[in-house]
Each structure stands twice: as structure tokens, then as C-alpha cells.
Write an enzyme that holds these catalytic residues in place. Structure first.
Site, short mmCIF file in Angstrom:
data_model
loop_
_atom_site.label_atom_id
_atom_site.label_comp_id
_atom_site.label_asym_id
_atom_site.label_seq_id
_atom_site.Cartn_x
_atom_site.Cartn_y
_atom_site.Cartn_z
CG ASN A 9 22.27 28.08 8.48
OD1 ASN A 9 23.34 27.74 8.08
ND2 ASN A 9 21.61 28.35 9.63
CD1 TRP A 10 22.97 23.40 3.51
CD2 TRP A 10 24.87 22.85 2.74
NE1 TRP A 10 22.79 23.04 2.23
CE2 TRP A 10 23.77 22.75 1.69
CE3 TRP A 10 26.21 22.44 2.60
CZ2 TRP A 10 24.22 22.27 0.33
CZ3 TRP A 10 26.62 22.20 1.18
CH2 TRP A 10 25.41 22.07 0.12
CE LYS A 11 21.17 25.21 11.97
NZ LYS A 11 20.56 25.46 13.22
CG HIS A 94 21.75 31.84 12.51
ND1 HIS A 94 21.51 30.71 13.62
CD2 HIS A 94 20.74 30.92 11.63
CE1 HIS A 94 20.72 29.87 13.44
NE2 HIS A 94 20.40 29.70 12.33
CD GLU A 96 22.43 27.58 15.16
OE1 GLU A 96 23.23 27.64 14.24
OE2 GLU A 96 21.44 26.74 15.17
CD GLU A 166 16.24 30.87 11.08
OE1 GLU A 166 16.04 30.18 10.64
OE2 GLU A 166 17.31 31.37 11.75
N GLY A 172 16.01 24.01 15.30
CA GLY A 172 16.58 22.62 15.73
C GLY A 172 15.66 21.99 16.69
CB SER A 211 11.36 22.89 13.28
OG SER A 211 12.34 22.81 14.34
N GLY A 233 18.34 21.72 9.62
CA GLY A 233 18.37 20.36 9.41
C GLY A 233 17.91 19.87 8.27
#
Ligand code: PEP
Length: 250
Positions: A9-11, A94, A96, A166, A172, A211, A233
């Protein structure tokens, strides 16, 4: 036998040209054939990522989609748009998006349905916050997200579904759930699915996310119910993502 699936997931990272470069590097670094590999760039880099992934086993997914097919929804992107670009997967719900963009289990459910209607497979994210965990509400919260988010799916859809567990406090932060904690929640998710759909859920793949790094992937993947990872990340750099994907070759 469930094929492991590892998705990046490159966000909100990488322009089109950076996406092209990263996917091209991954093509030569990924040497395993046993894992399904997915990269999820931002919308603007999807076309370039699909182009770069051509003639490789790397699949491309989006990070979100709207549930309507078209209309006056400024700023939204629909299933047919993603399908035509060549997206195989789409991340839905997600944490976020739940935290910053007001997504709820009800909107997650609408998006999941829309993804299937457009021939795109959803990766549905669930997970508890730190406060939920400290109040010992992990199973209650995750259970509700699963039941509500997947309401109305049929067994055939559930077979193809990917869920990403998650824990929000592990995203993160460098803090990973222990492999056995992750296994416990993921086994619980599979149990809920079994209550809802029966034995077909033996095919449903459930990832861990939070992570994940080259150094902890093997231990996570050794757990019986963990079928892959959703990686943030560490998916932004070719060597670290390739090392995660190639975990069983080390
Ligand atoms: C994520 O964004 O889904 C995620 C798990 O991020 P990270 O790997 O950086 O914790």
C-alpha cells in the site's frame, strides 16, 4: 491450500514516473513464484504501474473506490474506471480512510459490493485502535467490522475475498503485533466468516498488516491462519518489498 498474497500500500507516495521505476525494479528482484504480489499506487500512478507490470506476475490494485459507477461525485473514482485501467484489486476501508475520511462499516460494505460488481477483488481492512485493545474490545470491534463490512456477500464472493487485519496502533509505528497475537485475531476472523458462510472460508485469504518488514515476515507467515501481508512503509523501496515477498526463499 491458500496462495499467500502480499500487497504494497503505497499510500500518497510516488508519482507516475517513480511508480514505473519501482515496479520495474520489483520485476527483477522478485524471484518467488509462490506468492501473489500486488502493488497499490495512488490513482494517478495506476496506469503507469500497470504498464510497467506488463508481462510479470505483479498485479495492480487501487487504494479506494466509490460505490457509484458514474455521476456528480466530484473527486471520486469508480469501479469501471479502475477496471479499465487494469486494476485487479482495490483496498477498501483502510484505517486511514476510516480515521481521516469518515469511512464507516456501511460505506465499506457499499464499496465492497461495488468492487465485485465491477470484477475487482476487494482487500477489506479491519483492525482495532490502541484504546480498543486496552479496553479488551479487540474481538468485539473487529467482529463488528467484519460482520457489517461484508454483509450481503455470497459464498462465491467470500471465497475470493481478501481481508487485511491491521491493528491501527501497529500501522506506521514500528510496533508489530506479535505473530501469535495476529494469529489469534485472524483465526477469530476466520471463525466469524465460518459462522456466516460455512466451510467455503477455508479459501478466504486473511493478511496481517502493521509495520511488516523483511525481518518479521517469516515469523508472521509461519502462523497457520496468516495468508500474507499488507505492507505500507516497507513497500516503498524495491529491495525491502522484494525481500518481504521473497520471504520463503531466505
Ligand atoms: C498500511 O498502510 O496498511 C500499513 C500496514 O503500513 P505500515 O506497514 O507502514 O505499518
Amino acid at each position: 491450500m491458500r496462495q499467500p498474497i502480499i500487497a504494497g500500500n503505497w499510500k500518497m507516495h510516488k508519482t507516475s514516473s517513480e511508480a514505473h521505476q519501482l515496479v520495474s525494479q520489483l520485476k527483477s528482484l522478485i524471484t518467488t513464484s509462490s506468492v501473489e504480489v500486488v502493488v497499490c499506487p495512488p490513482f494517478t500512478a495506476l496506469a503507469e504501474a500497470v504498464k510497467a507490470a506488463n508481462q510479470s506476475k505483479i498485479l495492480v490494485g487501487a487504494q479506494n473506490m466509490f460505490w457509484e459507477e458514474k455521476g456528480a461525485y466530484t473527486g471520486e473514482i469508480s469501479g469501471p474506471m479502475l477496471k479499465e485501467l487494469g486494476c485487479t484489486y482495490v483496498i477498501i476501508g483502510h484505517s486511514e480512510r476510516r480515521q481521516y475520511f469518515g469511512e464507516t462499516d456501511a460505506t465499506v460494505n457499499k464499496k465492497v459490493m461495488a468492487a465485485y460488481q465491477n470484477g475487482i477483488l476487494p482487500i477489506v481492512c479491519v483492525g482495532e485502535t490502541l484504546a480498543d485493545r486496552e479496553e479488551k474490545k479487540t474481538m468485539e470491534v473487529v467482529g463488528q467490522q467484519v460482520r457489517e463490512g461484508l454483509k450481503g456477500l455470497d459464498a462465491d464472493q467470500v471465497k475470493k475475498l481478501v481481508i487485511a487485519y491491521e491493528p491501527v496502533w501497529a500501522i506506521g509505528t514500528g510496533q508489530t503485533a506479535t505473530a501469535s497475537d495476529a494469529q489469534e485475531v485472524i483465526a477469530f476472523i476466520r471463525e466469524i466468516l465460518r459462522e456466516m458462510y460455512g466451510d467455503v472460508v477455508q479459501n478466504t485469504r486473511i493478511q496481517y498488516g502493521g509495520s511488516v518488514k523483511p525481518g518479521n515476515i517469516s515469523e508472521l507467515m509461519a502462523q497457520p491462519d496468516i495468508d500474507g501481508a499488507l505492507v505500507g512503509g516497507a513497500s516503498l523501496e524495491a529491495n525491502s518489498f522484494a525481500a518481504i515477498v521473497n520471504y520463503n526463499k531466505e
